[in-house]
Motif scaffolding. Structure first.
Motif, PDB file in Angstrom:
ATOM      1  N   LYS A 100       0.792  -1.223   0.000  1.00  0.00           N
ATOM      2  CA  LYS A 100       0.000   0.000   0.000  1.00  0.00           C
ATOM      3  C   LYS A 100       0.826   1.276   0.000  1.00  0.00           C
ATOM      4  N   SER A 101       2.056   1.212   0.521  1.00  0.00           N
ATOM      5  CA  SER A 101       2.753   2.482   0.696  1.00  0.00           C
ATOM      6  C   SER A 101       4.212   2.431   0.288  1.00  0.00           C
ATOM      7  N   ILE A 102       4.612   3.466  -0.390  1.00  0.00           N
ATOM      8  CA  ILE A 102       6.017   3.719  -0.679  1.00  0.00           C
ATOM      9  C   ILE A 102       6.327   4.983   0.105  1.00  0.00           C
ATOM     10  N   PRO A 103       7.405   4.978   0.846  1.00  0.00           N
ATOM     11  CA  PRO A 103       7.680   6.134   1.701  1.00  0.00           C
ATOM     12  C   PRO A 103       7.901   7.420   0.923  1.00  0.00           C
ATOM     13  N   THR A 104       7.496   8.497   1.540  1.00  0.00           N
ATOM     14  CA  THR A 104       7.725   9.812   0.956  1.00  0.00           C
ATOM     15  C   THR A 104       9.160  10.234   1.256  1.00  0.00           C
ATOM     16  N   PRO A 105       9.682  11.206   0.529  1.00  0.00           N
ATOM     17  CA  PRO A 105      11.029  11.690   0.830  1.00  0.00           C
ATOM     18  C   PRO A 105      11.145  12.189   2.277  1.00  0.00           C
ATOM     19  N   ALA A 106      10.074  12.804   2.766  1.00  0.00           N
ATOM     20  CA  ALA A 106      10.097  13.305   4.149  1.00  0.00           C
ATOM     21  C   ALA A 106      10.228  12.158   5.150  1.00  0.00           C
ATOM     22  N   GLU A 107       9.529  11.040   4.879  1.00  0.00           N
ATOM     23  CA  GLU A 107       9.633   9.877   5.772  1.00  0.00           C
ATOM     24  C   GLU A 107      11.056   9.335   5.801  1.00  0.00           C
ATOM     25  N   VAL A 108      11.642   9.152   4.631  1.00  0.00           N
ATOM     26  CA  VAL A 108      12.998   8.613   4.558  1.00  0.00           C
ATOM     27  C   VAL A 108      13.974   9.546   5.272  1.00  0.00           C
ATOM     28  N   LYS A 109      13.782  10.826   5.103  1.00  0.00           N
ATOM     29  CA  LYS A 109      14.636  11.808   5.773  1.00  0.00           C
ATOM     30  C   LYS A 109      14.514  11.672   7.300  1.00  0.00           C
ATOM     31  N   GLN A 110      13.292  11.464   7.777  1.00  0.00           N
ATOM     32  CA  GLN A 110      13.076  11.280   9.220  1.00  0.00           C
ATOM     33  C   GLN A 110      13.748  10.001   9.707  1.00  0.00           C
ATOM     34  N   TRP A 111      13.643   8.927   8.939  1.00  0.00           N
ATOM     35  CA  TRP A 111      14.264   7.656   9.334  1.00  0.00           C
ATOM     36  C   TRP A 111      15.763   7.817   9.502  1.00  0.00           C
ATOM     37  N   LYS A 112      16.360   8.658   8.675  1.00  0.00           N
ATOM     38  CA  LYS A 112      17.796   8.850   8.746  1.00  0.00           C
ATOM     39  C   LYS A 112      18.204   9.668   9.975  1.00  0.00           C
ATOM     40  N   LYS A 113      17.238  10.388  10.551  1.00  0.00           N
ATOM     41  CA  LYS A 113      17.525  11.199  11.738  1.00  0.00           C
ATOM     42  C   LYS A 113      17.608  10.363  13.005  1.00  0.00           C
ATOM     43  N   SER A 114      16.683   9.410  13.152  1.00  0.00           N
ATOM     44  CA  SER A 114      16.711   8.597  14.370  1.00  0.00           C
ATOM     45  C   SER A 114      15.972   7.283  14.192  1.00  0.00           C
ATOM     46  N   PHE A 115      16.390   6.313  14.964  1.00  0.00           N
ATOM     47  CA  PHE A 115      15.764   4.995  14.948  1.00  0.00           C
ATOM     48  C   PHE A 115      14.321   5.086  15.442  1.00  0.00           C
ATOM     49  N   ASN A 116      14.074   5.991  16.360  1.00  0.00           N
ATOM     50  CA  ASN A 116      12.716   6.181  16.869  1.00  0.00           C
ATOM     51  C   ASN A 116      11.746   6.537  15.741  1.00  0.00           C
ATOM     52  N   HIS A 117      12.195   7.320  14.774  1.00  0.00           N
ATOM     53  CA  HIS A 117      11.345   7.673  13.632  1.00  0.00           C
ATOM     54  C   HIS A 117      11.020   6.440  12.789  1.00  0.00           C
ATOM     55  N   VAL A 118      11.983   5.544  12.647  1.00  0.00           N
ATOM     56  CA  VAL A 118      11.736   4.300  11.904  1.00  0.00           C
ATOM     57  C   VAL A 118      10.677   3.480  12.630  1.00  0.00           C
ATOM     58  N   MET A 119      10.849   3.340  13.944  1.00  0.00           N
ATOM     59  CA  MET A 119       9.964   2.478  14.724  1.00  0.00           C
ATOM     60  C   MET A 119       8.572   3.071  14.915  1.00  0.00           C
ATOM     61  N   SER A 120       8.437   4.370  14.832  1.00  0.00           N
ATOM     62  CA  SER A 120       7.118   4.986  15.019  1.00  0.00           C
ATOM     63  C   SER A 120       6.334   5.077  13.711  1.00  0.00           C
ATOM     64  N   SER A 121       6.942   4.659  12.619  1.00  0.00           N
ATOM     65  CA  SER A 121       6.289   4.686  11.313  1.00  0.00           C
ATOM     66  C   SER A 121       6.008   3.253  10.860  1.00  0.00           C
ATOM     67  N   GLN A 122       4.763   2.970  10.496  1.00  0.00           N
ATOM     68  CA  GLN A 122       4.438   1.624  10.006  1.00  0.00           C
ATOM     69  C   GLN A 122       5.278   1.289   8.775  1.00  0.00           C
ATOM     70  N   THR A 123       5.414   2.224   7.861  1.00  0.00           N
ATOM     71  CA  THR A 123       6.221   1.990   6.667  1.00  0.00           C
ATOM     72  C   THR A 123       7.687   1.809   7.056  1.00  0.00           C
ATOM     73  N   GLY A 124       8.149   2.588   8.011  1.00  0.00           N
ATOM     74  CA  GLY A 124       9.527   2.458   8.484  1.00  0.00           C
ATOM     75  C   GLY A 124       9.787   1.078   9.064  1.00  0.00           C
ATOM     76  N   ARG A 125       8.858   0.590   9.889  1.00  0.00           N
ATOM     77  CA  ARG A 125       9.014  -0.754  10.455  1.00  0.00           C
ATOM     78  C   ARG A 125       8.990  -1.814   9.359  1.00  0.00           C
ATOM     79  N   THR A 126       8.164  -1.612   8.350  1.00  0.00           N
ATOM     80  CA  THR A 126       8.086  -2.571   7.245  1.00  0.00           C
ATOM     81  C   THR A 126       9.413  -2.638   6.491  1.00  0.00           C
ATOM     82  N   VAL A 127       9.935  -1.485   6.141  1.00  0.00           N
ATOM     83  CA  VAL A 127      11.205  -1.437   5.407  1.00  0.00           C
ATOM     84  C   VAL A 127      12.330  -1.998   6.274  1.00  0.00           C
TER      85      VAL A 127
END
Length: 190
Positions: free
Chosen positions: A53-80
């Protein structure tokens, strides 16, 4: 170039090159594996549904690169990230973390049986999806099962979170997956 590709018109080859980063990303997200238990199958189904259903937006990927917490708080981040862990044969860490989150939401009448299942699947020595816990935390978690409550896996879950953050997350940031995803995002928004 192989004979099969040589027979294709140049325009087809150019189009294939343009879409390759997206295909690589999508293929990585939805790759199949053999689940080891019913809980893992449910997690896999949730992961595949989210990936489709989802391909991450550039903003999401940028957030993931900032902290692990951003990855874990995003469903798409956890999936990737789960798919990255799968490529490293350490997806049991995410499966355990997610199972602990689900466990905390269990009905009180089901806590004891769910705690036992979670322990046998992930914490017990030689468990099918055993996570890497020190002996003290493993024993403390075993003792917590005697009075199963929503917090009985908290220390073990925290230890696995820290392990993923300090170890796997760093490799995730340097991985070809994130590089391809960033490249896809750049070309997608140009």
């Amino acid at each position: 170039m192989c004979r099969g590709l040589a027979a294709l018109p140049t325009t087809c080859l150019k189009s294939a090159k343009d879409i390759k980063p997206k295909q690589v990303f999508l293929r990585f997200l939805i790759q199949k594996h053999d689940p080891r238990a019913a809980d893992q199958k449910q997690i896999k189904e949730k992961t595949d549904t989210a990936a489709a259903k989802s391909i991450p937006t550039p903003a999401e990927v940028k957030q993931w690169k900032k902290s692990f917490n951003h990855v874990m708080s995003s469903q798409t981040g956890r999936t990737v990230f789960t798919n990255f862990l799968r490529s490293e044969f350490s997806e049991e860490n995410m499966e355990f973390w997610v199972a602990c989150e689900d466990y905390k939401k269990s009905e009180p009448s089901k806590l004891a049986s769910r705690a036992q299942q979670l322990y046998q699947q992930h914490v017990e020595a030689d468990a099918p999806s055993e996570v890497n816990l020190d002996a003290v935390t493993r024993e403390e978690t075993r003792r917590n099962l005697e009075n199963a409550c929503p917090t009985c896996f908290n220390d073990a879950q925290k230890m696995i979170y820290i392990l993923m953050e300090r170890d796997s997350y760093r490799r995730f940031l340097a991985s070809k997956l994130i590089q391809d995803l960033c490249q896809t995002q750049i070309s997608r928004w140009d």
